[in-house]
Design a protein around this motif. Structure first.
Motif, PDB file in Angstrom:
ATOM      1  N   GLN A   1      -6.000   9.120  -2.863  1.00 42.69           N
ATOM      2  CA  GLN A   1      -5.856   8.170  -2.515  1.00 42.69           C
ATOM      3  C   GLN A   1      -7.210   6.950  -2.957  1.00 42.69           C
ATOM      4  OE1 GLN A   1      -5.425   8.168   1.738  1.00 42.69           O
ATOM      5  NE2 GLN A   1      -3.674   6.893   1.590  1.00 42.69           N
TER       6      GLN A   1
ATOM      7  N   VAL B   1      -8.149   4.189  -4.979  1.00 42.13           N
ATOM      8  CA  VAL B   1      -7.549   2.511  -4.016  1.00 42.13           C
ATOM      9  C   VAL B   1      -9.253   2.147  -3.446  1.00 42.13           C
ATOM     10  CG1 VAL B   1      -6.093   1.481  -2.256  1.00 42.13           C
ATOM     11  CG2 VAL B   1      -5.287   3.178  -4.418  1.00 42.13           C
ATOM     12  N   VAL B   2      -9.284   3.791  -2.035  1.00 41.90           N
ATOM     13  CA  VAL B   2      -9.875   3.112  -1.540  1.00 41.90           C
ATOM     14  C   VAL B   2     -11.507   2.722  -2.537  1.00 41.90           C
ATOM     15  CG1 VAL B   2     -11.165   4.682   0.130  1.00 41.90           C
ATOM     16  CG2 VAL B   2      -9.784   5.495   0.261  1.00 41.90           C
TER      17      VAL B   2
ATOM     18  N   GLY C   1       1.206  -1.005   0.332  1.00 47.15           N
ATOM     19  CA  GLY C   1      -0.502   0.492   0.095  1.00 47.15           C
ATOM     20  C   GLY C   1       0.383   0.912  -0.199  1.00 47.15           C
TER      21      GLY C   1
ATOM     22  N   ARG D   1      -9.442  -1.564  -2.255  1.00 51.11           N
ATOM     23  CA  ARG D   1      -7.654  -2.115  -1.947  1.00 51.11           C
ATOM     24  C   ARG D   1      -6.775  -1.830  -0.846  1.00 51.11           C
ATOM     25  NH1 ARG D   1     -10.630  -5.219  -3.676  1.00 51.11           N
ATOM     26  NH2 ARG D   1     -11.130  -6.351  -5.771  1.00 51.11           N
ATOM     27  N   GLN D   2      -7.462  -0.999  -0.252  1.00 51.11           N
ATOM     28  CA  GLN D   2      -6.150  -0.105   0.452  1.00 51.11           C
ATOM     29  C   GLN D   2      -5.350  -1.372   1.406  1.00 51.11           C
ATOM     30  OE1 GLN D   2      -9.504  -0.111   1.149  1.00 51.11           O
ATOM     31  NE2 GLN D   2      -9.476   2.293   1.933  1.00 51.11           N
ATOM     32  N   GLY D   3      -3.862  -0.742   1.145  1.00 47.70           N
ATOM     33  CA  GLY D   3      -3.020  -1.972   1.121  1.00 47.70           C
ATOM     34  C   GLY D   3      -2.245  -3.387   0.676  1.00 47.70           C
ATOM     35  N   GLN D   4      -3.348  -3.064  -1.021  1.00 51.09           N
ATOM     36  CA  GLN D   4      -2.311  -4.296  -1.151  1.00 51.09           C
ATOM     37  C   GLN D   4      -1.777  -3.908  -2.984  1.00 51.09           C
ATOM     38  OE1 GLN D   4      -6.369  -6.281  -2.435  1.00 51.09           O
ATOM     39  NE2 GLN D   4      -7.455  -6.434  -0.381  1.00 51.09           N
TER      40      GLN D   4
END
Length: 161
Positions: free
Chosen positions: A80, A83-84, A57, A88-91
């Motif tokens: 962000q 992604v939010v 991420g 897919r946060q942190g992926q």
């Protein structure tokens, strides 16, 4: 000449296919040898080249963390958003280089590039990002100055005497 009764029949006669055979375009996965997806995002005069790969991420802009590059919280939120929206946060790790324009335009260009790169990496995310409006390139740019005008549209001050 055959009799045409509907627009579908007209389209079929032009393309040479039956109207029932036409279907939605299939979006394929575009990934390079290193497992990354590449996309170009644009906004105003800013151009962002974005690479997305599976990771933790981390978002890097021009070799720096995006929090230090985009100091304003609004711009960090803009970067962000795709992604939010795709949950897919942190992926995914995002690496991008951005040139031209100001910080606001650059943040918009990075957002556009991340959205496109995510759809190339995972085509199933396209409907979510399309509905959020992240795949549409915002074509608004600064209007050029015209001769005989003070700015693009503003006239010089009128004096009666």
């Amino acid at each position: 000449m055959a009799e045409l009764n509907s627009l579908e029949e007209l389209g079929a006669s032009v393309t040479g296919t039956e109207p029932e055979q036409q279907e939605a375009p299939v979006h394929v996965r575009k990934v390079d040898e290193q497992g990354r997806s590449y996309a170009t995002g644009k906004r105003k005069n800013a151009i962002a080249r974005v690479w997305v790969k599976p990771g933790t991420g981390k978002i890097t802009v021009n070799g720096r963390d995006f929090v230090t590059y985009f100091a304003r919280p609004v711009l960090q939120m803009v970067v962000q958003q795709p992604v939010v929206a795709a949950a897919r946060q942190g992926q995914f790790d995002v690496v991008c280089t951005v040139v031209g324009g100001g910080l606001s335009g650059q943040a918009g260009a990075v957002r556009h590039g991340i959205s496109k790169a995510l759809t190339y990496f995972e085509p199933g995310l396209r409907p979510v990002l399309k509905k959020g409006g992240f795949l549409t390139r915002d074509s608004r740019v600064v209007e050029r100055k015209k001769y005989g005008k003070a700015k693009a549209r503003r006239s010089f001050q009128f004096s009666k005497r």
